[in-house]
Design a protein around this motif. Structure first.
Motif, PDB file in Angstrom:
ATOM      1  N   GLU A 145       1.000  -1.282   0.036  1.00 27.20           N
ATOM      2  CA  GLU A 145       0.042   0.043  -0.002  1.00 27.20           C
ATOM      3  C   GLU A 145       0.767   1.224  -0.083  1.00 27.20           C
ATOM      4  N   ILE A 146       2.015   1.169   0.707  1.00 27.20           N
ATOM      5  CA  ILE A 146       2.892   2.580   0.649  1.00 27.20           C
ATOM      6  C   ILE A 146       3.820   2.365  -0.644  1.00 27.20           C
ATOM      7  N   LEU A 147       4.373   1.198  -0.919  1.00 22.76           N
ATOM      8  CA  LEU A 147       5.203   1.330  -2.055  1.00 22.76           C
ATOM      9  C   LEU A 147       4.694   1.357  -3.399  1.00 22.76           C
ATOM     10  N   ALA A 148       3.484   0.842  -3.617  1.00 21.32           N
ATOM     11  CA  ALA A 148       2.681   1.181  -5.157  1.00 21.32           C
ATOM     12  C   ALA A 148       2.705   2.500  -5.616  1.00 21.32           C
ATOM     13  N   PRO A 149       2.326   3.445  -4.688  1.00 24.83           N
ATOM     14  CA  PRO A 149       2.286   4.707  -5.147  1.00 24.83           C
ATOM     15  C   PRO A 149       3.448   5.491  -5.626  1.00 24.83           C
ATOM     16  N   LEU A 150       4.634   5.191  -4.453  1.00 21.56           N
ATOM     17  CA  LEU A 150       6.018   5.672  -4.787  1.00 21.56           C
ATOM     18  C   LEU A 150       6.614   5.170  -5.726  1.00 21.56           C
TER      19      LEU A 150
END
Ligand SMILES: C[S@@+](CC[C@H](N)C(=O)[O-])C[C@H]1O[C@@H](n2cnc3c(N)ncnc32)[C@H](O)[C@@H]1O
Length: 271
Positions: A252-257
């Protein structure tokens, strides 16, 4: 040797693989009993992301570099990975054997295998400070299978081959089947590129048909320049309890970054 990981170190696929590795190691450390880590295709252990090779592909810039400003609350595996990455700085990005070595306790053991002499020499230097890490120069498939099961009877085997050879999927599937037969309760973390869905499905299907009871995959896709890898998979056999939840939270944190789609899916057994 054509493949050199320094061109790809710290890219989207490395980030997801290394967070998964850390998640598994943190789980193994919950019990006092010692464990073993076998890294069959270890690489050089440390990578200079400020060097010419990394600059030429820009893969780390679109990967781990995008996580450097993360300050939010994070799942423990992602937080620990980032801490280890930041401790080394961009000229010393830690590869899988160094991440493992940094997290071992005195009762745990690491064996890191690397075939290519130049990479092996660098690996030996990178792991020299770690008393419970051993290095071997040889074929990771044959040595990993030979060394199983580890004396501690608990631990992790990492298969992360370079996919230089057209029959790498077949060689890898056979090695995994042999390894699982010898170490049925071991945890296995396996990386593979997804250039064709059919080839990836055939590979995971073949491994799962070999009597694996519990397995999940993590499939990461980005939009990459023409000719660059844009999709990679992890197959995790016998994922530890809570690994799926940890990876959903990290994704959830890595996907947008990373501007990625990250899908965590159970493939055999249930949580
Ligand atoms: C993808 S890189 C490993 C990256 C490393 N696992 C990490 O995450 O930091 C694959 C490595 O396998 C090495 N290699 C190639 N064939 C091998 C073999 N048969 N046995 C062991 N290592 C091999 C390559 O030289 C390369 O360093």
């Amino acid at each position: 040797m054509n493949y050199r990981h320094v061109y790809h170190a710290g890219n989207f696929a490395d980030v997801v693989k290394h967070v998964a590795l850390v998640a598994i190691l943190l789980h193994l450390k919950k019990k006092d009993a010692g464990f073993a880590v076998l890294d069959s295709h270890a690489g050089r252990g440390v990578y200079d992301l400020t060097g010419e090779e990394a600059a030429r592909t820009g893969e780390a810039r679109a990967g781990v570099a995008r996580l450097m400003d993360l300050r939010d609350e994070m799942p423990p595996a992602l937080a620990t990975y980032l801490q280890l990455v930041k401790e080394g700085g961009p000229a010393r990005y830690p590869g899988s054997p160094l991440l493992a070595a940094r997290l071992l306790r005195t009762q745990d053991r690491l064996t890191a295998i690397e075939k290519h002499p130049e990479e092996f020499a660098a690996l030996k230097d990178a792991l020299a400070p770690y008393a419970n890490a051993a290095v071997e120069n040889g074929d990771g498939y044959a040595r990993a299978v030979k060394l199983l099961p580890p004396p501690s009877r608990r631990g992790l085997v990492v298969f992360d081959p370079p996919f230089e050879s057209p029959d790498e999927f077949e060689t890898l599937a056979q090695a995994i089947r042999d390894a699982v037969r010898k170490f049925a309760n071991g945890i296995f973390l396996i990386w593979y590129p997804i250039k064709s869905q059919a080839a990836a499905d055939a590979f995971t299907g073949e491994v799962l048909a070999g009597g694996v009871q519990k397995a999940l995959t993590v499939d990461t896709q980005i939009s990459a320049p023409e000719g660059n890898l844009d999709r990679a998979g992890l197959l995790v056999i016998n994922p530890p309890y809570g690994f799926d939840v940890e990876m959903y939270a990290a994704a959830e944190i890595l996907a947008p970054l990373l501007r990625a789609d990250i899908a965590v899916k159970w493939r055999a057994g249930t949580p």
